[in-house]
Design an enzyme around this catalytic site. Structure first.
Site, PDB file in Angstrom:
ATOM      1  CD  GLN A   1     -14.588   9.573  -5.187  1.00  0.00           C
ATOM      2  OE1 GLN A   1     -14.899   9.978  -6.308  1.00  0.00           O
ATOM      3  NE2 GLN A   1     -13.524   8.821  -4.976  1.00  0.00           N
TER       4      GLN A   1
ATOM      5  CB  SER B   1      -7.859  13.608  -2.780  1.00  0.00           C
ATOM      6  OG  SER B   1      -6.913  13.048  -3.654  1.00  0.00           O
TER       7      SER B   1
ATOM      8  CB  CYS C   1     -13.207 -12.415  -7.696  1.00  0.00           C
ATOM      9  SG  CYS C   1     -14.934 -12.383  -7.273  1.00  0.00           S
TER      10      CYS C   1
END
Lengths: 458, 458
Positions: free
Chosen positions: A177, A194, A320
């Site tokens: 990050q 990455s 959820c």
């Protein structure tokens, strides 16, 4: 559309696109070959390695290119563990690492090794003494992210690296990050990153292993990338990855200030605009572009869909969402509310007016979801004795909504038992108590599911 | 430059380039996300998987995308072996497989498994009965390439698949060299391939695992690509890979006829143009674009450099190249001459006039190397008794050159002992005997190195 999910994947940087196109013609051949096309490919690869090393702050022969950040983490951890097999097979990780780290730890445990998870505080940061206490004579490796991917909290990597160095244990830093923002400080031993997180193309990860660190690459032998990353090198993508890393670094200092102001605006204004919201993560020591908050009584997936319809692409660590049925392990480890969770991660160049539009749209989107779920109004009143709420078979955020609805009937000193078999309740009911200033008594096994007991104190 | 090394890496097909560019804009986001950019990426990925499955001849849910052909082979073999661990840990491979297969086999042996290498005949083909004989009750997996990467020989995959099916053993086919030409026939269980071999971009491999084949992915868990290929998907490259596969398939039938004629021309004319050459590989059952030959008394690396200067990019399986000090395991397994080895692998669209120019340039390039090495003239005469040639410390092709030089002095029935510590001599001295119609008596350990004994019979 406003794309606010750079922490998952940043849009391709224009420099990456240019470099990719330019190197498609010169970078397709096998760099191990002696003929002209091979030599051209080799030159591109060597130059990319030099530039990557400079950006990381290490030597070129310490860097290899993998095919993703996940692969860099997998191979880095496996190689470092194998290199120190004689010392032992104990691994230290933080409880908020990326899944690629935690899955590597799971594999080690399955193979008979042991893993210590260092906890984090309520803003998601580890304490260096947590690493110091976890060190053992058989510790082969410690792993820590430079900054958290879900809440943006920056970790004390330099201090943890010192602790590890003092203990003679290598530290692998997952810099996925943060590498676009600057090099990782401190005496780390291995580093993974990455490219698509900073605007480089997909298909490129970086693994740096400092000289002197014991490392034994695992898996079948392969002659490419010093034997540390098997398979034919994707040189056009590697060139594009490194070119864009240099480009974003050149813009980083200025852009960090600008994005930090925008995310600070979201941190400050969301709780003013939306009732019952918890902003999570460290307010100060954080990445410039990430801000995360959770909304009580909100179904995360419904909110994502609502925001998508309004033109905003954001991510969620809620239980959820369709991709997972358990809440984010990061929010869980922090002990914060997970329901209605939204992560906004601004890509470099995100426009101020898009952030303002997001702030304008969010209250209606949250209210819409709450209305559809028949959630309680922000404030409520009193009742009598212990009330039992049966939420068995109901999913996040229903158990918390039902708790809140009956709470008005509970007298001060009275309790509510919420019966639930939804894993998210374990996290969200205590979080609701903390937000409401009520007492979370604890959980007890029930005939079905678990009973979560809450006492009204005000 | 004429690039004649398509078997290493084919130049990017124009369709691959177009598809890559087009999908850079729509394929960079995380296909696991619910928002618009994620859904676009998912649609591209799903469509690519459908098209890849159609080209392979399997179901879409049987195909995953890896980051290289090597990774497809590594993960395919590891997963298939683990899936049948209860049956045993015996692996069957041919002796001429790609290094990614042989290195996987080495790893299995290091971990306590056993490997049977099925031999090949002098043209590089396996016999299906070799696989039948190698099957054991504990055989977990058999592997066979569809066609050889160094000499182009097509393997009897359909028959070997039948043999394996009858034995209840899955067969993994390494289709890296042939998938662009057409689907692999027969009842294979797993299939691996590599996009940059057919003109797709680097960074994409394919692994197909038929339904019902026991498979247990190895390494840390990861949710992408059905858990079979970890790391963020490189969707633009995947789209480009599949688009170019369809494009080359559309041209394949016509192009195969044209390239076969060109390689046939090389097969026929090189021995006429260059003395002391052995053309290797099956003259009939072979890939359209590959032709391989070896030149006696020639240093492979010097010849590659000479051809490179003349504008031709070709590859070599000789020991005399900088990338390796042992001769190609393929040429070794075939028992053919390895010195001065040249593999010409024509890319689709290779021009006839470039092939003609290659045939015009080759004799001078070979003669130049031979002259610089003071190689013997094509024919020689006779002498007396046993002659000892001390070639210790000298590298291929010097031992064979020195053998040939003294041979003129040996009477019919007399012998020459060549002392050599170069691994290539073990292959090249018997090969020289076969080419010259002389008797290779055998090898004996010597005080230093090995003595290779040759008897003059004519």
């Amino acid at each position: 559309m406003s794309y606010f999910d750079a922490a998952s994947a940043a849009p391709l940087h224009p420099v990456a696109r240019q470099a990719l196109l330019a190197s498609l013609d010169d970078g397709w051949a096998d760099p191990a070959r002696l003929y002209r096309e091979g030599r051209k490919a080799r030159m591109l690869l060597d130059a990319a390695r030099e530039a990557a090393a400079e950006a990381i702050g290490c030597r070129a022969d310490e860097v290899v290119f993998t095919t993703s950040g996940t692969r860099a983490v997998h191979r880095g951890i496996a190689g470092a563990l194998a290199g120190r097999r004689r010392v032992g097979s104990h691994l230290i990780v933080s409880s908020v690492e990326h899944s690629s780290v935690l899955h590597s730890a799971d594999l080690l445990e399955a193979e008979g090794g042991t893993v210590t998870q260092v906890p984090v505080n309520r803003v998601g940061a580890v304490d260096p003494t947590g690493y110091a206490n976890a060190l053992r004579p058989d510790t082969a490796l410690a792993v820590l992210q430079s900054a958290n991917h879900e809440v943006g909290t920056v970790q004390p990597v330099g201090e943890v690296a010192e602790v590890c160095r003092a203990g003679g244990v290598p530290l692998l830093v997952d810099a996925a990050q943060s590498l676009g923002w600057g090099p990782v400080e401190g005496a780390w031993s291995l580093l993974a990153a990455s490219a698509h997180k900073w605007g480089g193309p997909s298909g490129v990860g970086l693994l740096a292993v400092r000289k002197g660190v014991r490392f034994a690459a695992q898996g079948p032998a392969d002659e490419r990338e010093s034997g540390r990353a098997p398979g034919f090198e994707n040189i056009p993508a590697i060139v594009a990855a490194v070119a864009s890393l240099r480009a974003v670094r050149a813009e980083a200092a200025q852009e960090a200030v600008r994005l930090r102001e925008l995310t600070q605006r979201i941190r400050a204004r969301v709780p003013e605009l939306v009732p019952d919201v918890e902003v999570v993560g460290d307010p100060e020591r954080r990445l410039p572009g990430i801000v995360t908050f959770s909304c009580l009584y909100v179904d995360g997936e419904a909110l994502l869909h609502g925001l998508d319809r309004a033109g905003f692409s954001v991510s969620s660590g809620s239980s959820c969402t369709s991709s997972t049925l358990t809440p984010s392990h990061v929010l869980k480890a922090m002990g914060v509310l997970s329901e209605g969770n939204v992560r906004v991660s601004l890509p470099m160049g995100a426009a101020e007016e898009d952030v303002e539009r997001f702030l304008a749209v969010l209250p209606g989107a949250v209210a819409g979801v709450r209305e559809s779920l028949d959630a309680p109004a922000p404030e409520t009143a009193a009742g009598a004795g212990e009330i039992v709420v049966d939420s068995l078979g109901k999913r996040c955020p229903i158990p918390v909504i039902e708790l809140a609805k009956v709470f008005a009937q509970v007298p001060v000193g009275g309790t509510v038992r919420v019966l639930s078999d939804d894993e998210a309740a374990r996290l969200d009911i205590p979080a609701w108590c903390e937000m409401r200033g009520q007492e979370y008594v604890g959980e007890e096994p029930a005939r079905r599911g678990t009973a979560y007991v809450v006492r009204r104190v005000s």
